[in-house]
Scaffold this active site. Structure first.
Site, PDB file in Angstrom:
ATOM      1  N   LYS A   1       0.977  -1.076   0.041  1.00  0.00           N
ATOM      2  CA  LYS A   1      -0.007  -0.038  -0.137  1.00  0.00           C
ATOM      3  C   LYS A   1       0.930   1.164   0.042  1.00  0.00           C
ATOM      4  O   LYS A   1       1.406   1.482   0.858  1.00  0.00           O
ATOM      5  CB  LYS A   1      -0.881   0.009   1.239  1.00  0.00           C
ATOM      6  CG  LYS A   1      -2.181   0.714   1.222  1.00  0.00           C
ATOM      7  CD  LYS A   1      -1.938   2.177   1.018  1.00  0.00           C
ATOM      8  CE  LYS A   1      -1.780   2.854   2.182  1.00  0.00           C
ATOM      9  NZ  LYS A   1      -1.625   4.439   1.891  1.00  0.00           N
TER      10      LYS A   1
ATOM     11  N   GLU B   1      10.296   1.729  10.477  1.00  0.00           N
ATOM     12  CA  GLU B   1      11.131   2.448  10.242  1.00  0.00           C
ATOM     13  C   GLU B   1      10.597   3.872  10.318  1.00  0.00           C
ATOM     14  O   GLU B   1       9.727   4.320   9.536  1.00  0.00           O
ATOM     15  CB  GLU B   1      11.897   2.249   8.859  1.00  0.00           C
ATOM     16  CG  GLU B   1      13.362   2.477   8.956  1.00  0.00           C
ATOM     17  CD  GLU B   1      13.502   3.902   8.289  1.00  0.00           C
ATOM     18  OE1 GLU B   1      13.295   4.911   9.017  1.00  0.00           O
ATOM     19  OE2 GLU B   1      13.728   4.319   6.905  1.00  0.00           O
TER      20      GLU B   1
ATOM     21  N   CYS C   1      14.414  10.407   6.496  1.00  0.00           N
ATOM     22  CA  CYS C   1      14.187  10.138   7.994  1.00  0.00           C
ATOM     23  C   CYS C   1      15.239  10.453   8.470  1.00  0.00           C
ATOM     24  O   CYS C   1      15.385  10.416   9.844  1.00  0.00           O
ATOM     25  CB  CYS C   1      13.325   8.773   7.988  1.00  0.00           C
ATOM     26  SG  CYS C   1      14.386   7.748   7.090  1.00  0.00           S
TER      27      CYS C   1
ATOM     28  N   GLU D   1      10.717  16.104  14.467  1.00  0.00           N
ATOM     29  CA  GLU D   1      11.111  15.861  13.045  1.00  0.00           C
ATOM     30  C   GLU D   1      10.257  16.715  12.374  1.00  0.00           C
ATOM     31  O   GLU D   1       9.148  16.999  12.220  1.00  0.00           O
ATOM     32  CB  GLU D   1      10.815  14.483  12.745  1.00  0.00           C
ATOM     33  CG  GLU D   1      11.225  14.160  11.366  1.00  0.00           C
ATOM     34  CD  GLU D   1      11.211  12.750  11.003  1.00  0.00           C
ATOM     35  OE1 GLU D   1      10.007  12.221  11.261  1.00  0.00           O
ATOM     36  OE2 GLU D   1      12.161  12.117  10.488  1.00  0.00           O
TER      37      GLU D   1
HETATM   38  P1  ADP Z   1       3.729  10.843   6.650  1.00  0.00           P
HETATM   39  O1  ADP Z   1       3.043  11.728   7.921  1.00  0.00           O
HETATM   40  O2  ADP Z   1       5.062  11.236   6.532  1.00  0.00           O
HETATM   41  O3  ADP Z   1       2.986  11.232   5.430  1.00  0.00           O
HETATM   42  P2  ADP Z   1       2.449   8.599   7.595  1.00  0.00           P
HETATM   43  O4  ADP Z   1       3.053   7.987   8.480  1.00  0.00           O
HETATM   44  O5  ADP Z   1       1.144   9.269   7.469  1.00  0.00           O
HETATM   45  O6  ADP Z   1       3.767   9.683   6.844  1.00  0.00           O
HETATM   46  O7  ADP Z   1       2.118   7.667   6.232  1.00  0.00           O
HETATM   47  C1  ADP Z   1       2.909   6.577   6.054  1.00  0.00           C
HETATM   48  C2  ADP Z   1       2.036   5.593   5.229  1.00  0.00           C
HETATM   49  O8  ADP Z   1       1.247   5.170   6.328  1.00  0.00           O
HETATM   50  C3  ADP Z   1       1.437   6.110   4.001  1.00  0.00           C
HETATM   51  O9  ADP Z   1       1.196   4.978   3.296  1.00  0.00           O
HETATM   52  C4  ADP Z   1      -0.086   6.303   4.847  1.00  0.00           C
HETATM   53  O10 ADP Z   1      -1.232   6.205   4.011  1.00  0.00           O
HETATM   54  C5  ADP Z   1       0.014   4.874   5.806  1.00  0.00           C
HETATM   55  N1  ADP Z   1      -0.945   5.324   6.757  1.00  0.00           N
HETATM   56  C6  ADP Z   1      -1.363   6.451   7.370  1.00  0.00           C
HETATM   57  N2  ADP Z   1      -2.121   6.176   8.592  1.00  0.00           N
HETATM   58  C7  ADP Z   1      -2.209   4.865   8.587  1.00  0.00           C
HETATM   59  C8  ADP Z   1      -3.115   3.962   9.766  1.00  0.00           C
HETATM   60  N3  ADP Z   1      -3.748   4.399  10.384  1.00  0.00           N
HETATM   61  N4  ADP Z   1      -2.975   2.613   9.252  1.00  0.00           N
HETATM   62  C9  ADP Z   1      -2.108   2.264   8.223  1.00  0.00           C
HETATM   63  N5  ADP Z   1      -1.601   2.976   7.711  1.00  0.00           N
HETATM   64  C10 ADP Z   1      -1.553   4.215   7.695  1.00  0.00           C
END
Ligand code: ADP
Length: 481
Positions: A173, A248, A282, A383
Site C-alpha cells: 500500500k 522504520e 528520515c 522531526e
Molecule cells: P507522513 O506523515 O510522512 O505522510 P504517514 O506515517 O502518515 O507519513 O504515512 C506513511 C504511510 O502510512 C502512508 O502509506 C499512509 O497512507 C499510511 N498510513 C497512515 N495512517 C495509517 C493507519 N492508521 N494505518 C495504516 N497505515 C496508515
C-alpha cells in the site's frame, strides 16, 4: 493518467469506483488519479496473497526459480530506468539526479536479494548423542507493506525484494501522495515471471486502505516506513493479531562537526545531509553541532552553500532542490520555521522563493538555517521533514555526545573529524542505528538500516532485511529409535 490496483495478477478499479487525485508538487496540478481503495478492495488483495502463499505456486517454487525472477526484475528495472526516473521525479518533486540514484538502487536491490534467495539457510546445533536438531528458516507468510512518499519506489522495493526472496507473498500500500512508481513494481515482476497473487498493490489512504492490512488475521507481518505517530498506531492496532512488525520511523539525527575536520568536505556533507531530497529524509542531519572554535566560519559557509542551491521544477536539469511533496507538507514545514523564529532561534538564510512563473503554485520551501539553536527548542526536538537545519555550538566531546543523545530518536548520526580515535569513541557513544564518519546519508543496500529508541523496530537492507521476513522452525529428531 488513471491508475489501477493490481490484485491477483489483474488491473482493477476500486469496487465502488472511487478515485483520488495525485498532484505534481512542482506545479500543484493533477498528475494522475488512483483508486481510493476501501476494506473490501484490500481484503481481495489479502485473499489473493493468502491463496498464493498457502496453495499457490510461490511457496513450492524452488529457490533458484524465485531467484531468477528477481534477477530478471533487476534487468527490466534497468531497461525502464529513464522512464521510472522521470515518473518518480514528477510524482515526488525530487530533482532528476536524486531520482536517478533511487532507481539505480531499486534495480540493484532486486539483484542483491535475488542473490540471497538461494542462500537462506538454517543450522544444526549439537543437542547430545541421541538426537539431531534442524533449525530451518521459513517465510513468515503474507506480508503487508505500507510505504511513505519520500523515496516511493526505493522504500517499496526495499520491502518487496527481501520478502519475495524469503518466499513470502505480499500486499503493498504505497503513500497516497506518490503511488505512480509503486504500480510499476508488479509490471516489472509480472514480466519477470512472478505468478499472479504473489504481489498485490492497492492504492488509497491510511485509514481505509492501510488499516485493514494491519488488523487482518490473514496478514502475518507488516513492514512500515513512515511517521512515528502512525508507527505507534500500527503497533497498537496490530497487537490483537500479534502482527510481526518492522517499523522504520522518524529521526532528529545529530551531525557533529569537530574543529579538526576536513572543513570544506564537512560543510558540503553537512548541507547535503539536510538539504538533499528537500530534507524529506528520515535520517536527515537536522541538528548540526559545531565545535565553538569553528562555529562562525562553519555557519558562514553553510549559509553560502544553502543560498547557492537552485530551487526549481524537479525535471529542470539545473534544479538542485525541488518542491516538497504536498501542500500539507509545505505548510507543516513553514509552521516549524515560524516556530523557530518565535522561539528565538536566529534565521541565518534569506527567505527566497521560486521566480519561474510555471512553478508559482509549487510546494517550495527554501533551504533554511537556524543559528544559535538550543537543543530544547521545538525545532531541535521534533522531526520537521523539510530543508531546515538547526545549528548548535559545543565545547567538548562529552557535551556533544550528551546533546546528540538527548532525543527520543536514534536513527542515524554523522561525525566529521580527522581524529580516528575521537571518531570511533563518539560513534560508539551515540545511540543510533547508523553512524557515518566523514560522510552523511549513504544507506547501501548491503548494510542494515533501522533505528534505536523511537526511530523504529527491526532492520531493513542487507541480510538483516531478510531476517524480518523469516520464521525459525526447530525440528528435533530422536536418532535412537
Ligand atoms: P507522513 O506523515 O510522512 O505522510 P504517514 O506515517 O502518515 O507519513 O504515512 C506513511 C504511510 O502510512 C502512508 O502509506 C499512509 O497512507 C499510511 N498510513 C497512515 N495512517 C495509517 C493507519 N492508521 N494505518 C495504516 N497505515 C496508515
Amino acid at each position: 493518467m488513471d491508475l489501477q490496483n493490481y490484485v491477483n495478477g489483474k488491473w482493477v478499479d476500486a469496487r465502488d469506483g472511487s478515485r483520488f487525485d495525485v498532484f505534481e508538487p512542482a506545479t500543484g496540478e493533477v498528475l494522475a488519479t488512483a483508486p481510493d481503495s476501501k476494506p473490501a478492495d484490500v481484503d481481495a488483495a489479502i485473499d489473493a496473497a493468502r491463496a498464493a502463499f498457502d496453495t499457490g505456486p510461490w511457496a513450492t517454487m524452488s529457490e533458484r526459480d524465485r531467484a531468477r525472477i528477481l534477477l530478471r526484475a533487476a534487468e527490466i528495472a534497468r531497461r525502464e530506468h529513464d522512464r521510472l526516473v522521470e515518473m518518480e521525479s514528477r510524482d515526488s518533486g525530487k530533482p532528476l539526479e536524486e531520482a536517478k540514484h533511487d532507481i539505480d538502487e531499486v534495480a540493484f536491490m532486486f539483484e542483491y536479494y535475488g542473490g540471497w534467495a538461494t542462500k537462506i539457510h538454517g543450522d544444526i546445533p549439537p543437542v547430545g548423542p541421541g538426537a539431531m536438531s534442524l533449525v530451518v528458516k521459513e517465510p513468515v507468510g503474507v506480508a503487508a507493506m505500507i510505504t511513505p512518499w519520500n523515496y516511493p519506489m526505493l522504500m517499496a522495493v526495499q520491502k518487496v525484494a527481501p520478502a519475495l526472496a524469503a518466499g513470502c507473498t505480499a500486499i503493498l500500500k504505497p503513500a497516497e501522495q506518490t503511488p505512480l512508481t509503486a504500480l510499476e513494481i508488479p509490471k516489472i515482476l509480472e514480466e519477470a515471471g512472478l505468478p499472479p497473487g504473489v504481489l498485490n498493490v492497492v492504492t488509497g489512504f491510511g485509514e481505509t486502505a492501510g488499516h485493514p492490512l494491519v488488523v487482518s488475521p490473514k496478514v502475518d507481518k507488516v513492514g512500515f516506513t513512515g511517521s512515528l505517530e502512525v508507527g505507534k498506531l500500527i503497533m497498537k492496532n496490530g497487537a490483537d493479531t500479534l502482527k510481526r512488525v518492522t517499523l522504520e520511523l522518524g529521526g532528529k539525527s545529530p551531525n557533529i562537526v569537530f574543529a579538526d575536520a576536513d572543513f570544506e568536505h564537512a560543510i558540503q556533507g553537512t548541507c547535503d545531509g539536510i538539504f538533499g531530497n528537500q530534507g524529506e529524509i528520515c535520517s536527515a542531519g537536522s541538528r548540526v553541532f559545531v565545535e565553538r572554535s569553528v562555529y562562525n566560519d562553519a555557519l558562514e559557509q553553510m549559509v553560502a552553500v544553502a543560498q547557492a542551491i537552485t530551487m526549481g521544477g524537479s525535471l529542470e536539469p539545473d534544479t538542485t532542490m525541488g518542491p516538497l511533496v504536498s501542500k500539507e507538507q509545505q505548510e507543516r514545514v513553514l509552521s516549524y520555521i515560524a516556530a523557530g523564529k518565535a522561539e528565538g532561534a536566529r534565521l541565518a538564510t534569506t527567505e527566497r522563493t521560486v521566480t519561474d512563473e510555471r512553478y508559482r503554485n509549487g510546494y517550495f520551501v527554501p533551504p533554511t538555517i537556524f543559528a544559535d539553536v538550543n537543543n530544547n527548542m521545538k525545532i531541535a526536538r521534533e522531526e520537521i521533514f523539510g530543508p531546515v537545519m538547526s545549528v548548535i555550538p559545543f565545547d567538548d566531546v562529552d557535551e556533544v555526545t550528551r546533546l546528540a543523545n538527548d532525543t527520543n530518536f536514534g536513527l542515524a548520526a554523522a561525525i566529521w573529524t580527522r581524529d580516528i580515535g575521537k571518531a570511533l569513541r563518539t560513534a560508539k557513544a551515540i545511540r543510533a542505528g547508523t553512524v557515518w564518519i566523514n560522510d552523511s546519508q549513504p544507506a547501501p543496500t548491503e548494510a542494515p538500516w533501522g533505528g534505536y529508541k523511537e526511530s523504529g523496530i527491526g532492520r531493513e537492507l542487507g541480510p538483516h532485511g531478510i531476517e524480518d521476513y523469516l520464521e525459525t522452525k526447530h525440528i528435533y529428531i530422536n536418532i535412537e529409535r
